[in-house]
Design a protein around this motif. Sequence first.
Motif, PDB file in Angstrom:
ATOM      1  N   VAL A  96       1.834  -2.378  46.163  1.00 40.08           N
ATOM      2  CA  VAL A  96       1.744  -1.403  47.260  1.00 40.08           C
ATOM      3  C   VAL A  96       2.444  -0.100  46.869  1.00 40.08           C
ATOM      4  N   SER A  97       1.694   0.997  46.925  1.00 35.57           N
ATOM      5  CA  SER A  97       2.251   2.316  46.608  1.00 35.57           C
ATOM      6  C   SER A  97       2.421   3.186  47.845  1.00 35.57           C
TER       7      SER A  97
ATOM      8  N   CYS B  34      14.131  -3.541  58.890  1.00 41.46           N
ATOM      9  CA  CYS B  34      14.808  -2.382  58.294  1.00 41.46           C
ATOM     10  C   CYS B  34      15.683  -2.800  57.116  1.00 41.46           C
ATOM     11  N   ASP B  35      16.360  -3.947  57.248  1.00 41.66           N
ATOM     12  CA  ASP B  35      17.186  -4.447  56.152  1.00 41.66           C
ATOM     13  C   ASP B  35      16.327  -4.781  54.931  1.00 41.66           C
ATOM     14  N   ALA B  36      15.141  -5.350  55.181  1.00 43.89           N
ATOM     15  CA  ALA B  36      14.253  -5.694  54.069  1.00 43.89           C
ATOM     16  C   ALA B  36      13.781  -4.434  53.343  1.00 43.89           C
ATOM     17  N   LEU B  37      13.502  -3.384  54.109  1.00 44.71           N
ATOM     18  CA  LEU B  37      13.119  -2.116  53.483  1.00 44.71           C
ATOM     19  C   LEU B  37      14.241  -1.596  52.592  1.00 44.71           C
ATOM     20  N   GLU B  38      15.455  -1.652  53.125  1.00 46.78           N
ATOM     21  CA  GLU B  38      16.607  -1.069  52.436  1.00 46.78           C
ATOM     22  C   GLU B  38      17.072  -1.909  51.253  1.00 46.78           C
ATOM     23  N   ASN B  39      17.046  -3.219  51.409  1.00 47.93           N
ATOM     24  CA  ASN B  39      17.659  -4.087  50.399  1.00 47.93           C
ATOM     25  C   ASN B  39      16.652  -4.714  49.435  1.00 47.93           C
ATOM     26  N   SER B  40      15.352  -4.600  49.757  1.00 44.82           N
ATOM     27  CA  SER B  40      14.357  -5.247  48.906  1.00 44.82           C
ATOM     28  C   SER B  40      13.258  -4.279  48.478  1.00 44.82           C
ATOM     29  N   ILE B  41      12.528  -3.712  49.449  1.00 47.10           N
ATOM     30  CA  ILE B  41      11.339  -2.913  49.130  1.00 47.10           C
ATOM     31  C   ILE B  41      11.698  -1.650  48.347  1.00 47.10           C
ATOM     32  N   MET B  42      12.707  -0.924  48.798  1.00 45.94           N
ATOM     33  CA  MET B  42      13.018   0.371  48.191  1.00 45.94           C
ATOM     34  C   MET B  42      13.784   0.254  46.874  1.00 45.94           C
ATOM     35  N   VAL B  43      14.299  -0.926  46.572  1.00 47.39           N
ATOM     36  CA  VAL B  43      15.063  -1.084  45.326  1.00 47.39           C
ATOM     37  C   VAL B  43      14.309  -1.925  44.298  1.00 47.39           C
TER      38      VAL B  43
ATOM     39  N   GLU C 187      11.760  -2.768  41.209  1.00 42.12           N
ATOM     40  CA  GLU C 187      11.532  -2.078  39.932  1.00 42.12           C
ATOM     41  C   GLU C 187      10.410  -1.050  40.073  1.00 42.12           C
ATOM     42  N   LYS C 188       9.406  -1.374  40.925  1.00 37.66           N
ATOM     43  CA  LYS C 188       8.309  -0.446  41.191  1.00 37.66           C
ATOM     44  C   LYS C 188       8.158  -0.309  42.709  1.00 37.66           C
ATOM     45  N   PRO C 189       8.969   0.526  43.352  1.00 36.63           N
ATOM     46  CA  PRO C 189       8.902   0.673  44.815  1.00 36.63           C
ATOM     47  C   PRO C 189       7.686   1.501  45.213  1.00 36.63           C
TER      48      PRO C 189
END
Length: 405
Positions: free
Chosen positions: A322-323, A346-355, A357-359
Motif C-alpha cells: 500500500v502506497s 492511531c497507535d498502529a499507524l504510529e508504531n507499525s504502518i509509518m515505521v 521499511e516501505k511505508p
Amino acid sequence: MATPTFLGIPVEVRLVIYDIYLMAHQRVRQKRQPSGGHLRLLRTCRQIHDEACPIFWRYVSLRNELEINAFILNANEAMAARVLWADVANDARVFMPLEKAKSIQEETGRPAPLSNLHLALRRMPSLQRLRVFQCRRGLPANIRGSREAGRLALEFEFAMYPSGSATPLSAYEIFMDAESRVQPFQVVSPRFLEKLRLSGEVRLPPSVEAPALRQVTLHSITGNHFDRNSIENTFRGASLESFLYAQGHRLGFELRNRHLESVVALSGSRLRTLVLLGCSRLSSACIAGCLEQLPLLEVFALSLVTVDELRTNFLHSLPLTVSVLKLHVVNAWYAVPLLAEERGLCDALENSIMVREKPPKRMVLHVRERLLTEEGREERLSGLARLHDIDLFLSPWENDCEHAL
C-alpha cells in the motif's frame, strides 16, 4: 531578453500542455457534467487550432438540446469521427409505440426518443468512453402528440440508442441522481467494458458477462439489485483491479460483509485500488480478512461508521504494497464512540504502518481531534512523516475521494 510566449515554446511541450488541459477540463466535480468550453480555445489563432484540434476533438460534452443540435448541425463527418470520449445529458424519455400507433413508428416499432441525443451518438463511430449525466434542461413533452405517437416512457439506453445497437465501449460511467431510474445494458454491451460506474436507481440484469471488466464504481445506488445479488454473480468473468464504493445517499445500497468478500473473490487477489466510503455494515474482522487476501493492493481508502464494534485492528493486516492510505473512522450518531479501539488504530499507524521499511508514500487521516491532541500525537505523526518522507495530511478527504486518488 524577449518575454517568452506560449507559441515560443517547443511544439512538443505545447502538445503536452493541451493534453493536460483537456484532462483537467474533463474532471467531474459533484456529479456536474463538464462543459464543451475547451473547444473555444481553437478560435485563439490558426496555429493553436491546427495543433490542438486533433487533441481537443477527442472529447465532446453535450449538456442540453441546444448543444446536441449544434453538434449535429456543425460537426462534420471528420470531426465527429475523431470523438473518442463523450459526456452526454440523457433525457431518457421515449415514445413507446402502441399497437394502433405502430404505423407512425419505424417498421420495427422502435421507441422514438424525445431528445436528438441518439442522432449525435450515431455520428460518433469511434466512441470508446461514454459518461452519462442527469438531464437538467429537458424538452417539454407534447402530451396530446404523445397520445397519437404512443405512450411516454423512461427507457435509459433506448433514449440514446433506439435502434437497439451501440458502439462497443471500453468505459461506461453513469452520473445520475439517486432517485433517477437507470437500466444499464438494455443496449450497451458489457462484454468489452473495462471501466464501469453505476449510480441512481439501478435495475441490472441478474447477471452480465463482463470478461474485460477491471474497474467498478458503485456510487449512490438506491435500487435493490445488490441486496438480492452478489457482486461476483452480477459481473461474471470480471477480474477487478479497482473497486470504489460510496453509499452517497441516505437510502443508498449499504455494502455488507458478503459484498466485500464477493469483490475480493471477483478480483482473484489482483485488486490494486479499494475505496470504501460511508460503510456502516462492515465488520472490522471482515475488513482485516479481506486485506489479508490482497497482496497487490496499492491504494486503500476507508470511511467507516462504527455502530457497536471495532474489535479487530484491521490496520495490522494492511499489505506492505500500500502506497496510498486514507482513513476516517467515526461512530454513528446514535452509537457510543469506541475511543479505545480508535486509539488502537492511531497507535498502529504510529508504531507499525509509518515505521515500516516501505511505508505508504501518502497518508490522509481524518480522526478525532481528541485523539490527535492527547499526549502530542499530532506532533509525533508529523515528525514520523518527515523522517520517513511520507506526504501526511490531517484533514477531511472522503467527499472527493473518487477523484482525489
